[in-house]
Write an enzyme that holds these catalytic residues in place. Structure first.
Site, PDB file in Angstrom:
ATOM      1  CB  CYS A 350      77.332  26.784  10.206  1.00 18.56           C
ATOM      2  SG  CYS A 350      78.056  28.047  11.231  1.00 18.56           S
ATOM      3  CD  GLU A 351      75.625  21.454   8.458  1.00 18.82           C
ATOM      4  OE1 GLU A 351      74.794  21.187   7.560  1.00 18.82           O
ATOM      5  OE2 GLU A 351      76.851  21.430   8.281  1.00 18.82           O
ATOM      6  CE1 TYR A 379      74.211   4.176  20.917  1.00 23.91           C
ATOM      7  CE2 TYR A 379      71.965   4.243  21.744  1.00 23.91           C
ATOM      8  CZ  TYR A 379      73.079   3.529  21.367  1.00 23.91           C
ATOM      9  OH  TYR A 379      73.071   2.145  21.436  1.00 23.91           O
TER      10      TYR A 379
HETATM   11  C1  PLP Z   1      75.879  -5.231  19.373  1.00 21.17           C
HETATM   12  C2  PLP Z   1      75.031  -4.232  20.038  1.00 21.17           C
HETATM   13  N1  PLP Z   1      74.493  -4.529  21.216  1.00 21.17           N
HETATM   14  C3  PLP Z   1      73.718  -3.642  21.886  1.00 21.17           C
HETATM   15  C4  PLP Z   1      73.442  -2.407  21.346  1.00 21.17           C
HETATM   16  C5  PLP Z   1      72.586  -1.461  22.127  1.00 21.17           C
HETATM   17  O1  PLP Z   1      71.424  -1.156  21.466  1.00 21.17           O
HETATM   18  P1  PLP Z   1      70.365  -0.184  22.150  1.00 21.17           P
HETATM   19  O2  PLP Z   1      71.100   1.019  22.582  1.00 21.17           O
HETATM   20  O3  PLP Z   1      69.387   0.089  21.101  1.00 21.17           O
HETATM   21  O4  PLP Z   1      69.789  -0.941  23.302  1.00 21.17           O
HETATM   22  C6  PLP Z   1      73.968  -2.064  20.093  1.00 21.17           C
HETATM   23  C7  PLP Z   1      73.650  -0.755  19.503  1.00 21.17           C
HETATM   24  O5  PLP Z   1      73.840  -0.437  18.395  1.00 21.17           O
HETATM   25  C8  PLP Z   1      74.786  -3.003  19.420  1.00 21.17           C
HETATM   26  O6  PLP Z   1      75.317  -2.720  18.234  1.00 21.17           O
END
Ligand code: PLP
Length: 421
Positions: A350-351, A379
């Site tokens: 609902c956005e 992610y």
């Molecule tokens: C301390 C640290 N190392 C590694 C990563 C991994 O970064 P990426 O997924 O962009 O490779 C992050 C992601 O935020 C992080 O905060």
């Protein structure tokens, strides 16, 4: 978009069957959807393992005293962490939950690196009690806690996270190494804390750490963090973080792992002591391309804009809402959309911001089609959520034409499991 170009974005080894159906890890999308339901996050296990090996050998070739530590936050699922452990990688964890899954994945605790700008006493206690190899100190409060928790006669190995003062061409929400960042300490404050740690009986100074940000599509800003680390002194370990960008769209051209590490290791050779150990922490670039999400089209609404709505959305992919990440997609049985209709793919939430792809050509989209979105390995699982009573989606590993469930879909019952009244 021609099918071959779109196929390029799916995990290595993806093909189309004789009838045009997309296969991932040798498994047909329609069979995966029938067996596990939709949406489903499909990981091509071979592609995942190959990437882990590529990273490890490319780093060892350039800097033998080195470690690749997978940034678990990019795909914090036990089965994915287990693959990394089996391929000889360490695990970067951000908090207690990722310590738990890392241990369950069978990691040697000494190969865990704990991060966090707001670690709780409970999390630091978990790290110390479980023998976590390196705690990355984000500020003096971490040291206070460690000094209170580490038992007499022991010392916890730590790195100190510094703000390298480096920026890069990526979304502001995923920059971390710029002046004013909430992560780590500016060099002067870091130097002061290093002095304190060097005098502490409970905390042992092993090295320094920096992380510039995420989805960075050029290696130079990542290498620019090396000099500010060196400026703090000579240490045993330099942890250069992660951040390499992944390929989401056919227009993206992220550097190869080899090129990224050529630039990084050249900076290391010119700045760092030859005997130092280097750690890198790739997350996104390790896992993004190894997975795809298969949705079912629930509605096609034609008007000024054609909306193709699917049975998922921001409940399983927050990357779009969070930092405008562009994805591509295809109808799994008709990937070739060279003369397709340009549509907006939206989710079920609902956005109005629940848009998965704003403007993508699809070949004659219809209700009940399967829609396949590549490059959802990073992610997406991490930030999946229960918005609108969404049941978080399953993760399936596919390899050589066989598939297995590694995380099940949440059930309706799961949604009320935490209710106490
Ligand atoms: C301390 C640290 N190392 C590694 C990563 C991994 O970064 P990426 O997924 O962009 O490779 C992050 C992601 O935020 C992080 O905060």
């Amino acid at each position: 978009m021609p099918a071959e170009r779109l196929l390029d974005l799916f995990p290595a080894g993806s093909t189309t069957d004789d009838d045009g159906m997309l296969t991932i890890g040798g498994c047909r999308s329609d069979n995966l959807a029938a067996e596990y339901g939709t949406p489903v996050l499909v990981v091509a296990e071979d592609a995942l393992r190959d990437r882990a090996r590529e990273y490890r050998s490319a780093l060892t070739d350039r800097w033998p005293r080195s470690r690749v530590v997978f940034a678990s936050k990019a795909f914090p699922c036990t089965a994915v962490q287990r693959v990394m452990v089996q391929e000889g990688l360490g695990l970067d964890v951000a908090g207690g939950g990722e310590i738990l899954t890392a241990l369950r994945a069978g990691v040697d605790p000494s190969l865990i690196v704990l991060h966090g700008n707001a670690k709780s006493t409970e999390e630091i206690t978990m790290a110390v009690e479980n023998g976590v190899g390196l705690v990355v100190v984000d500020g003096p409060d971490d040291v206070d806690r460690l000094e209170a928790i580490v038992p007499a006669g022991r010392a916890q190995d730590v790195l100190v996270r510094i703000i390298p003062g480096v920026t890069a061409d990526t979304h502001a929400h995923v920059l971390t190494g710029h002046e004013g960042s909430k992560f780590g300490l500016a060099p002067a404050a870091a130097a002061e804390l290093i002095g304190r740690i060097e005098r502490s009986p409970r905390v042992r100074m092993r090295g320094v750490h920096a992380h510039v940000g995420s989805q960075i599509l050029e290696p130079e800003p990542l290498a620019a963090a090396v000099e500010p680390l060196r400026a703090l002194g000579e240490f045993e370990i330099y942890d250069l973080g992660g951040g390499l960008g992944a390929r989401y769209t056919w227009a993206d051209r992220p550097p190869s792992v080899a090129r990224y590490l050529d630039v990084l290791s050249a900076a290391a050779r010119s700045e760092l002591p030859a005997q130092a150990e280097i750690i890198i922490e790739p997350g996104r670039s390790m896992v993004a391309s190894s997975a795809a999400t298969i949705y079912r089209v629930t509605t096609v609404k034609r008007g000024a804009i054609t909306f193709v709505a699917v049975d998922g959305g921001m409940g399983d992919n927050l990357e779009v809402a969070l930092f405008n990440q562009r994805f591509e997609a295809g109808i799994a049985s008709r990937l070739n959309a060279a003369d397709g209709e340009v549509v907006t793919v939206v989710g079920r939430h609902c956005e109005s911001g629940d848009v998965l792809i704003d403007g993508v050509p699809l070949a004659d989209p219809r209700v009940d089609d399967l829609l396949a979105v590549p490059a959802t390995g990073a992610y997406c699982f991490t930030m999946s959520n229960n918005y609108n009573g969404n049941r978080r989606i399953p993760v399936v590993f596919a390899v050589d034409g066989r598939s297995r469930l590694v995380v099940r879909r949440e059930t309706w019952a799961d949604l009320t499991l935490r209710d106490v009244e």
